[in-house]
Scaffold this active site. Structure first.
Site, PDB file in Angstrom:
ATOM      1  N   HIS A   8       0.936  -1.015  -0.523  1.00  0.00           N
ATOM      2  CA  HIS A   8      -0.449   0.223  -0.211  1.00  0.00           C
ATOM      3  C   HIS A   8       1.368   1.406  -0.066  1.00  0.00           C
ATOM      4  CE1 HIS A   8      -3.039   2.337   1.878  1.00  0.00           C
ATOM      5  NE2 HIS A   8      -3.611   2.411   0.531  1.00  0.00           N
ATOM      6  N   HIS A  50      -1.165  10.714  -2.949  1.00  0.00           N
ATOM      7  CA  HIS A  50      -2.456   9.689  -2.329  1.00  0.00           C
ATOM      8  C   HIS A  50      -3.553  11.066  -2.368  1.00  0.00           C
ATOM      9  CE1 HIS A  50      -6.392   8.933   0.295  1.00  0.00           C
ATOM     10  NE2 HIS A  50      -5.908   7.924  -0.539  1.00  0.00           N
TER      11      HIS A  50
END
Length: 226
Positions: A8, A50
């Site tokens: 991730h 992100h």
């Protein structure tokens, strides 16, 4: 069975997220796949971060869309790391990549890079945004795609099939056995995020998932075990 392991934003439990340092750490740790997030800078460059704003993960402030690549490069993204370009990640690691489109406007640019660099067999395009995946499929008929879902996980199998995606990546807490069964019956792989504890991993196995998205090297080792 061993689960597919997806890093991730690299391995963000131990390195600054979405940096070359984090991606290289994930690559060395033997992750099956490395996940990252893409946005467009003000001058149209495909950068890896992100959030839509730089405030949380750098020493700067403001929206990515309002900053040029040069301005983004001047920021510290953690431990002296710089905001990377997508192409830099491609060159820095050998693992397959999941490229998550955070801004639908980035779909066309990402598709262009995948085509130009002949990355169709290495990159899976993923997104929460149906329109981004639909545009990707139009531009790249053969590329692998996955629909990412949180609160909308209940409709994920049907939406993924309509988009011609082959996988769903769902928030673990939103998944249940019925969704997994419908997905598998439709020929879809099912992975979940974010699996960071032994209890999370046990739940993923109980549900019969195909893989897990994790921040943690410990979970990587446990998930890879039979």
């Amino acid at each position: 069975m061993a689960l597919l392991t997806v890093g991730h934003r690299g391995l963000m439990a131990v390195e600054p997220e979405n940096t070359l340092r984090s991606f290289c750490r994930a690559d060395r740790a033997g992750l099956d796949v490395i996940e990252l997030d893409v946005h467009l800078s003000k001058d149209g460059e495909l950068v890896v971060m992100h959030d839509a704003e730089v405030d949380r993960t750098t020493d700067g402030s403001g929206a990515i869309a309002d900053l040029t690549l040069a301005e983004l490069r001047g920021l510290d993204a953690g431990l002296g790391e710089r905001v990377p370009l997508f192409t830099e990640v491609v060159d820095a690691v050998g693992a397959p990549l999941q490229a998550e489109i955070k801004d639908p406007a980035a779909a066309r640019v990402l598709a262009g890079v995948i085509e130009e660099r002949r990355l169709g067999r290495r990159v899976t395009v993923i997104s929460f945004h149906d329109e981004a995946l639909a545009e990707t499929r139009r531009l790249l008929p053969e590329v692998a795609m996955a629909l990412v879902t949180g609160a909308s996980t209940g409709s994920a199998p049907e939406r993924a099939r309509a988009l011609d995606a082959g996988m769903i990546s769902c928030e673990l807490q939103a998944l249940d056995a019925a969704v997994v069964a419908r997905a598998h019956a439709a020929g879809l792989a099912v992975i979940s995020w974010t699996v960071n504890t032994d209890a999370d991993l046990a739940r993923a196995r109980e549900l019969g998932l195909d893989g897990v998205v994790t921040d943690s090297p410990e979970i990587v080792r446990a998930a890879a075990a039979a």
